[in-house]
Design a protein around this motif. Structure first.
Motif, PDB file in Angstrom:
ATOM      1  N   THR A   1       0.831  -1.202   0.000  1.00  0.00           N
ATOM      2  CA  THR A   1       0.000   0.000   0.000  1.00  0.00           C
ATOM      3  C   THR A   1       0.865   1.252   0.000  1.00  0.00           C
ATOM      4  OG1 THR A   1      -0.133  -0.091   2.414  1.00  0.00           O
ATOM      5  CG2 THR A   1      -1.955  -1.049   1.182  1.00  0.00           C
ATOM      6  N   LEU A   2       0.380   2.246  -0.696  1.00  0.00           N
ATOM      7  CA  LEU A   2       0.965   3.575  -0.644  1.00  0.00           C
ATOM      8  C   LEU A   2       0.062   4.365   0.277  1.00  0.00           C
ATOM      9  CD1 LEU A   2       1.696   3.963  -4.431  1.00  0.00           C
ATOM     10  CD2 LEU A   2       3.281   3.319  -2.631  1.00  0.00           C
ATOM     11  N   ARG A   3       0.647   4.837   1.379  1.00  0.00           N
ATOM     12  CA  ARG A   3      -0.163   5.431   2.439  1.00  0.00           C
ATOM     13  C   ARG A   3       0.108   6.922   2.564  1.00  0.00           C
ATOM     14  NH1 ARG A   3      -0.014   1.719   7.519  1.00  0.00           N
ATOM     15  NH2 ARG A   3      -2.080   2.610   7.735  1.00  0.00           N
ATOM     16  N   TRP A   4      -0.856   7.649   3.066  1.00  0.00           N
ATOM     17  CA  TRP A   4      -0.776   9.098   3.238  1.00  0.00           C
ATOM     18  C   TRP A   4      -0.571   9.397   4.714  1.00  0.00           C
ATOM     19  CZ3 TRP A   4      -0.345  12.730  -0.342  1.00  0.00           C
ATOM     20  CH2 TRP A   4      -0.538  14.055   0.039  1.00  0.00           C
ATOM     21  N   PHE A   5       0.574  10.000   5.036  1.00  0.00           N
ATOM     22  CA  PHE A   5       0.866  10.375   6.416  1.00  0.00           C
ATOM     23  C   PHE A   5       1.034  11.881   6.488  1.00  0.00           C
ATOM     24  CE2 PHE A   5       2.600   6.044   6.270  1.00  0.00           C
ATOM     25  CZ  PHE A   5       1.916   5.491   7.338  1.00  0.00           C
ATOM     26  N   THR A   6       0.456  12.476   7.483  1.00  0.00           N
ATOM     27  CA  THR A   6       0.667  13.898   7.748  1.00  0.00           C
ATOM     28  C   THR A   6       0.991  14.047   9.224  1.00  0.00           C
ATOM     29  OG1 THR A   6      -1.665  14.284   8.201  1.00  0.00           O
ATOM     30  CG2 THR A   6      -0.915  14.646   5.932  1.00  0.00           C
ATOM     31  N   GLY A   7       1.742  15.034   9.519  1.00  0.00           N
ATOM     32  CA  GLY A   7       2.086  15.287  10.909  1.00  0.00           C
ATOM     33  C   GLY A   7       2.692  16.658  11.042  1.00  0.00           C
ATOM     34  N   TYR A   8       2.709  17.146  12.252  1.00  0.00           N
ATOM     35  CA  TYR A   8       3.287  18.455  12.474  1.00  0.00           C
ATOM     36  C   TYR A   8       4.391  18.320  13.495  1.00  0.00           C
ATOM     37  CZ  TYR A   8       3.918  23.307  13.585  1.00  0.00           C
ATOM     38  OH  TYR A   8       4.474  24.518  13.767  1.00  0.00           O
ATOM     39  N   PRO A   9       5.570  18.780  13.232  1.00  0.00           N
ATOM     40  CA  PRO A   9       5.987  19.374  11.963  1.00  0.00           C
ATOM     41  C   PRO A   9       6.437  18.333  10.946  1.00  0.00           C
ATOM     42  CG  PRO A   9       7.773  19.558  13.530  1.00  0.00           C
ATOM     43  CD  PRO A   9       6.616  18.888  14.257  1.00  0.00           C
ATOM     44  N   ASP A  10       6.627  17.080  11.379  1.00  0.00           N
ATOM     45  CA  ASP A  10       7.139  16.044  10.483  1.00  0.00           C
ATOM     46  C   ASP A  10       6.578  14.702  10.938  1.00  0.00           C
ATOM     47  OD1 ASP A  10       8.605  14.411   8.812  1.00  0.00           O
ATOM     48  OD2 ASP A  10      10.513  14.771   9.793  1.00  0.00           O
ATOM     49  N   PRO A  11       6.013  13.907  10.012  1.00  0.00           N
ATOM     50  CA  PRO A  11       5.479  12.609  10.431  1.00  0.00           C
ATOM     51  C   PRO A  11       6.576  11.655  10.892  1.00  0.00           C
ATOM     52  CG  PRO A  11       5.340  12.813   8.058  1.00  0.00           C
ATOM     53  CD  PRO A  11       5.791  14.148   8.593  1.00  0.00           C
ATOM     54  N   GLY A  12       7.840  11.897  10.478  1.00  0.00           N
ATOM     55  CA  GLY A  12       8.947  11.117  10.994  1.00  0.00           C
ATOM     56  C   GLY A  12       9.245   9.812  10.286  1.00  0.00           C
ATOM     57  N   PHE A  13       8.399   9.363   9.378  1.00  0.00           N
ATOM     58  CA  PHE A  13       8.675   8.127   8.657  1.00  0.00           C
ATOM     59  C   PHE A  13       7.877   8.094   7.368  1.00  0.00           C
ATOM     60  CE2 PHE A  13       5.051   7.333  11.296  1.00  0.00           C
ATOM     61  CZ  PHE A  13       4.197   6.612  10.493  1.00  0.00           C
ATOM     62  N   ALA A  14       8.343   7.284   6.452  1.00  0.00           N
ATOM     63  CA  ALA A  14       7.625   7.124   5.185  1.00  0.00           C
ATOM     64  C   ALA A  14       7.976   5.779   4.577  1.00  0.00           C
ATOM     65  CB  ALA A  14       7.972   8.254   4.226  1.00  0.00           C
ATOM     66  N   GLN A  15       7.840   4.722   5.335  1.00  0.00           N
ATOM     67  CA  GLN A  15       8.131   3.394   4.819  1.00  0.00           C
ATOM     68  C   GLN A  15       6.921   2.511   5.031  1.00  0.00           C
ATOM     69  OE1 GLN A  15      11.832   1.772   6.069  1.00  0.00           O
ATOM     70  NE2 GLN A  15      11.315  -0.283   5.455  1.00  0.00           N
ATOM     71  N   GLY A  16       6.522   1.823   3.982  1.00  0.00           N
ATOM     72  CA  GLY A  16       5.353   0.972   4.061  1.00  0.00           C
ATOM     73  C   GLY A  16       5.688  -0.404   4.581  1.00  0.00           C
ATOM     74  N   PRO A  17       4.671  -1.229   4.742  1.00  0.00           N
ATOM     75  CA  PRO A  17       4.907  -2.578   5.234  1.00  0.00           C
ATOM     76  C   PRO A  17       5.727  -3.379   4.238  1.00  0.00           C
ATOM     77  CG  PRO A  17       2.644  -2.334   4.509  1.00  0.00           C
ATOM     78  CD  PRO A  17       3.277  -0.981   4.426  1.00  0.00           C
ATOM     79  N   SER A  18       6.492  -4.295   4.759  1.00  0.00           N
ATOM     80  CA  SER A  18       7.362  -5.101   3.917  1.00  0.00           C
ATOM     81  C   SER A  18       7.328  -6.545   4.401  1.00  0.00           C
ATOM     82  CB  SER A  18       8.795  -4.561   3.989  1.00  0.00           C
ATOM     83  OG  SER A  18       9.657  -5.334   3.215  1.00  0.00           O
ATOM     84  N   ARG A  19       7.313  -7.461   3.469  1.00  0.00           N
ATOM     85  CA  ARG A  19       7.358  -8.876   3.817  1.00  0.00           C
ATOM     86  C   ARG A  19       8.165  -9.602   2.751  1.00  0.00           C
ATOM     87  NH1 ARG A  19       2.212 -12.171   5.415  1.00  0.00           N
ATOM     88  NH2 ARG A  19       3.067 -11.987   7.448  1.00  0.00           N
ATOM     89  N   VAL A  20       9.330 -10.085   3.155  1.00  0.00           N
ATOM     90  CA  VAL A  20      10.187 -10.820   2.237  1.00  0.00           C
ATOM     91  C   VAL A  20      10.693 -12.083   2.917  1.00  0.00           C
ATOM     92  CG1 VAL A  20      10.947  -8.766   0.964  1.00  0.00           C
ATOM     93  CG2 VAL A  20      12.274  -9.566   2.907  1.00  0.00           C
ATOM     94  N   ASN A  21      11.081 -13.037   2.104  1.00  0.00           N
ATOM     95  CA  ASN A  21      11.705 -14.249   2.601  1.00  0.00           C
ATOM     96  C   ASN A  21      13.101 -13.864   3.101  1.00  0.00           C
ATOM     97  OD1 ASN A  21      13.098 -16.666   2.916  1.00  0.00           O
ATOM     98  ND2 ASN A  21      12.244 -17.601   1.079  1.00  0.00           N
ATOM     99  N   PRO A  22      13.402 -14.027   4.390  1.00  0.00           N
ATOM    100  CA  PRO A  22      14.712 -13.613   4.900  1.00  0.00           C
ATOM    101  C   PRO A  22      15.862 -14.455   4.362  1.00  0.00           C
ATOM    102  CG  PRO A  22      13.494 -14.797   6.591  1.00  0.00           C
ATOM    103  CD  PRO A  22      12.555 -14.590   5.435  1.00  0.00           C
ATOM    104  N   LEU A  23      15.567 -15.585   3.746  1.00  0.00           N
ATOM    105  CA  LEU A  23      16.620 -16.437   3.190  1.00  0.00           C
ATOM    106  C   LEU A  23      17.006 -16.043   1.773  1.00  0.00           C
ATOM    107  CD1 LEU A  23      15.212 -19.852   4.448  1.00  0.00           C
ATOM    108  CD2 LEU A  23      16.924 -18.379   5.551  1.00  0.00           C
ATOM    109  N   THR A  24      16.127 -15.256   1.095  1.00  0.00           N
ATOM    110  CA  THR A  24      16.397 -14.922  -0.304  1.00  0.00           C
ATOM    111  C   THR A  24      16.125 -13.470  -0.664  1.00  0.00           C
ATOM    112  OG1 THR A  24      14.162 -15.481  -1.035  1.00  0.00           O
ATOM    113  CG2 THR A  24      15.800 -17.274  -1.043  1.00  0.00           C
TER     114      THR A  24
END
Length: 160
Positions: A127-150
């Motif tokens: 998902t591409l998500r919309w974050f707002t915050g004052y003065p800075d939302p502090g992050f902009a990374q979405g959920p991630s799920r990968v096989n840790p072996l590959t």
């Protein structure tokens, strides 16, 4: 303070996906793992795999082919309506890069419906998500799920 925690467990896909080691000279998302099969006290057994998709052509003989399964990104319904088209177009520009390696229209962008029965924080969805915050939302990374072996992407809508 109240917290909501979600744990997701996934079955690993079948073997046959060759991992690609990360290279510090190139920027990409990656997964770092420690291999304790030889020692549980040494940290020089670190491996870092880049995150990537397993794309396969529908027509393996064609120079340019659609993939068997598309990479799907969802626009979260909290994105203001006036920005959705611009964000969609920006994501779809990545299709030009995929064309250079033989894939036509590898990425698809969908709009999350207002009555969706799934949560945009669910790591099965990109998902591409919309974050707002004052003065800075502090992050902009979405959920991630990968096989840790590959480093292989495990989210819904991707080739698994």
């Amino acid at each position: 303070m109240q917290f909501h925690v979600r744990y997701s467990v996934s079955e690993l896909p079948q073997a046959g996906f060759r991992p690609r080691l990360a290279d510090d000279r190139v920027g990409h998302f990656l997964t770092q793992v420690q291999d304790y099969s030889t020692s549980d006290t040494k940290f020089e057994n670190t491996r870092r795999y880049i995150h990537r998709w397993r794309l396969e052509k529908q027509d393996s003989s064609a120079a340019l082919s659609r993939p068997k399964q598309l990479i799907v990104f969802w626009l979260e319904n909290t994105i203001p309506a006036e920005y959705r088209d611009a964000i969609r177009e920006g994501v779809l520009l990545w299709n030009k890069a995929f064309e250079r390696i033989g894939f036509q229209d590898a990425i698809e962008v969908k709009q999350q419906p207002d009555n969706a029965d799934w949560d945009p924080a669910d790591v099965r969805y990109s998902t591409l998500r919309w974050f707002t915050g004052y003065p800075d939302p502090g992050f902009a990374q979405g959920p991630s799920r990968v096989n840790p072996l590959t480093g292989r992407d495990l989210r819904r809508g991707h080739t698994i």
